[in-house]
Motif scaffolding. Structure first.
Motif, PDB file in Angstrom:
ATOM      1  N   VAL A 415      -5.096  -0.681  -9.525  1.00 44.11           N
ATOM      2  CA  VAL A 415      -4.876  -0.099  -8.198  1.00 44.11           C
ATOM      3  C   VAL A 415      -3.488  -0.541  -7.736  1.00 44.11           C
ATOM      4  N   ILE A 416      -2.707   0.399  -7.258  1.00 41.34           N
ATOM      5  CA  ILE A 416      -1.403   0.034  -6.709  1.00 41.34           C
ATOM      6  C   ILE A 416      -1.543  -0.111  -5.212  1.00 41.34           C
ATOM      7  N   GLU A 417      -1.134  -1.261  -4.734  1.00 41.54           N
ATOM      8  CA  GLU A 417      -1.121  -1.429  -3.288  1.00 41.54           C
ATOM      9  C   GLU A 417       0.311  -1.265  -2.810  1.00 41.54           C
ATOM     10  N   LEU A 418       0.511  -0.263  -2.005  1.00 40.58           N
ATOM     11  CA  LEU A 418       1.845   0.017  -1.499  1.00 40.58           C
ATOM     12  C   LEU A 418       1.899  -0.344  -0.024  1.00 40.58           C
ATOM     13  N   ASP A 419       2.552  -1.454   0.268  1.00 47.39           N
ATOM     14  CA  ASP A 419       2.745  -1.858   1.658  1.00 47.39           C
ATOM     15  C   ASP A 419       4.058  -1.245   2.118  1.00 47.39           C
ATOM     16  N   LEU A 420       3.937  -0.212   2.937  1.00 50.89           N
ATOM     17  CA  LEU A 420       5.136   0.545   3.309  1.00 50.89           C
ATOM     18  C   LEU A 420       6.170  -0.322   4.020  1.00 50.89           C
TER      19      LEU A 420
END
Length: 554
Positions: A415-420
């Motif tokens: 899972v990629i967690e993308l914290d904008l």
RNA sequence: GCCCUCGUAGCUCAGAGGAUAGAGCGCCGGCCUCCGGAGCCGGGUGCGCAGGUUCGAGUCCUGCCGAGGGUACCA
């Protein structure tokens, strides 16, 4: 490639040792060759002696010594050593390594190509997000994976076609059309409510407005169902334009945009159904028509035509894959799907068998989700709910190359967690710049060389390349073919960005240790310029395979 | 409930059954009279838990714990 050559060399050594009576006769197992983690253990290692211990009834170390003695001389072999508990290690010859610099430069843009496909045809179908709105960031992951696989498979000798499957049929499409119609009417002052289960996203009104600009208000007089269908059709065309544009920004191009609806319009679906009925693999139950997938390994049967008379989604899969393999005749197909299609993926082999096709010809790449966090909270993405982060918005904040690198670096199952917020802050820390900086730095060196009278270095003698950092850089370049094979075999593009960083590191280390342009040492300079030029070719190749730019300046 | 995936350093992640498990970010300290300092060097006992298979397990198998996803005549 080199790896196979080494494996063959070890295998021959085993047979030779047997022939000489140094090892007892038995059927030797396939020789496995690995890249040792530590440089002390050479460039290649084999555990064949450990595997032989049982059949040979000898201590692994004794076997290793016997096999090592029988390794034939070859230009690339520097040293063959034995290490406990029974490894045979092979170190490449310095002179051969140095000579590879000329080979890399000769190969140029085709450097590291490896012919696995033999010119056979292969389709990569990717993205294929429903054409009911803008592409969200999960679509960017699909795009990065699919496009990179397409590039790598091309480098591996496949004739690759890139396809986007447009789900422009079925009930979602009807809801989409009805939603656009409602917004269209509302914009023109008519109180037509958004359908109960319609698309609430604000972008729907934008598409309605675009159609109004192009076509005026003439749809107000058209019968609502007909108008909704036509507006849906036109909105899809507009969505596709937008998809094409945003995908272009992350350097993804498609050869074909394949319409699901066309399968029904052209009669392709009916023809497949006739075939399946003729084969007796369909049956009726509860007013629906089913495909007997349980006969082909499935744990249940699947509905093709619902009792309402409408084809179910499985029907589209059947007709579409029939079209891919039978009508268009692709030798192989790779479908790139998000993990929420895992059940569908599991059923594909049964579908293939029902169509009389070898399931091995179809690969489904499943990748996990992109979880977006903004302001410390997860943004749940759903087009149907109208909440999602558009790729376009992400690209406002983060460079396209950096987005691709981020999407590519994680293995498909992660899972990629993308914290904008974090991503905006740190986008300059993206490792892609480390790789690109290496390329730009080389270009700068080449410019300086030209300024200082060393612009023509084709006559440089690579035999002068003996420094450990020089040879380490060559070693990294030569790994690329292995990496491509690995990516192609596992359909796992994440190895590429990791390799790219190691290649760039080898270059930066070399740069730190070795002065390239030195007018006092023109011969050494010319040799090193060749090396640097080869490194430029390798870095540019990796970046291109990942769909990223190789800048000459930054 | 059942099925799939994941769990590795403070954080984000690599790891092709092998040898001393790596990288980026962050933190601390160093490095150019010289080709681009977006660089280089140094600083670290982390494989969720318990069994098993194997000469050898982060990797394969079983169970447990935790996270995510999937389980329709929806796409």
């Amino acid at each position: 490639m080199l790896r196979e050559t080494v494996a063959d060399l070890f295998a021959a050594a085993v047979r030779s040792a047997q022939a000489a009576g140094d090892l007892p006769a038995f059927d030797p197992p396939a020789v496995e060759v690995q890249r040792p983690r530590s440089a002390e253990h050479g460039d290649f290692a084999t555990n064949v002696a450990m595997q032989l211990a049982r059949p040979a009834r000898l201590a692994p170390l004794r076997i290793a010594e016997a096999v090592a003695r029988h390794v034939a001389a070859a230009d690339f072999v520097g040293a063959v050593t034995v290490a406990p508990p029974g490894f045979i290690n092979l170190t490449l010859a310095d002179a051969w390594l140095a000579g590879q610099v000329d080979a890399v430069r000769a190969a140029g843009a085709g450097f590291a190509d490896v012919d696995l496909g033999g010119g056979r045809s292969l389709q990569v179908e990717f993205v294929s997000a429903n054409p009911t709105g803008p592409l969200h960031v999960g679509g960017a992951r699909n795009a990065a994976i699919g496009d990179t696989l397409a590039r790598v498979l091309e480098a591996c000798g496949w004739r690759v076609q890139r396809e986007y499957y447009l789900n422009d049929a079925g009930s979602q499409m009807a809801k989409f059309g009805a939603s656009v119609y409602a917004r269209y009417c509302q914009a023109l002052g008519r109180d037509v409510p958004l359908p109960e289960d319609g698309y609430p996203g604000a972008y729907i009104a934008d598409y309605a407005a675009r159609i109004h600009t192009a076509a005026g208000d003439r749809f107000l007089d058209v019968e609502p169902d007909v108008a909704a269908r036509e507006l849906g059709r036109q909105a899809v065309a507009a969505v596709v334009d937008d998809l094409e544009a945003v995908l272009g920004r992350i350097r993804c191009r498609f050869d074909t945009w394949f319409s699901e609806q066309s399968l029904y319009d052209s009669g392709a679906f009916e023809r497949v159904m006739r075939d399946l009925r003729a084969q007796g693999v369909t049956f009726e139950r509860d007013g629906a028509e089913w495909l007997a997938t349980s006969r082909f390994g499935g744990d249940r049967d699947e509905v093709l035509v619902r009792s309402s008379g409408q084809p179910g989604y499985y029907a589209s899969d059947v007709a579409y894959h029939h079209d891919k393999f039978v009508v268009r005749g692709f030798d192989r197909v790779v479908d790139v799907w998000a993990v929420d299609h895992q059940n569908q993926a599991r059923r594909m082999p049964f579908l293939m068998r029902a169509l009389g096709l070898d399931p091995e010809r179809l690969s489904i790449v499943l990748y996990d989700l992109v979880k977006v966090v903004e302001g410390g909270a997860e943004v749940k993405m759903s087009k149907r709910r109208g909440t999602f982060i558009a790729l376009e918005d992400v690209l406002e904040a983060i460079d396209a190359d950096a987005v691709r690198f981020m999407m590519l670096t994680r293995s498909n199952e992660q899972v990629i967690e993308l914290d904008l917020d974090l991503a905006r802050q740190q986008s300059n820390d993206n490792p892609v710049y480390y790789v690109q900086y290496g390329h730009a730095r080389i270009c700068s060196i080449l410019r300086v060389a030209a300024e200082r009278g060393l612009g023509d270095f084709d006559g440089g003698d690579v035999a002068r390349l003996r420094h450990p950092a020089e040879l380490a850089l060559v070693r990294q370049m030569l790994r690329l073919s292995d990496v491509l094979e690995k990516v192609a075999a596992d359909l796992a593009p994440h190895h590429l960005p990791h390799y790219a960083q190691e290649l760039a590191r080898a270059f930066h280390l070399f740069y730190h240790d070795c002065q390239v342009v030195d007018p006092a040492e023109p011969d050494l300079s010319r040799a090193r310029l060749k090396l640097v030029d080869a490194a430029r070719i390798a870095l540019a190749r990796v970046l291109d395979l990942m769909g990223m730019h190789a800048p000459e300046q930054m």
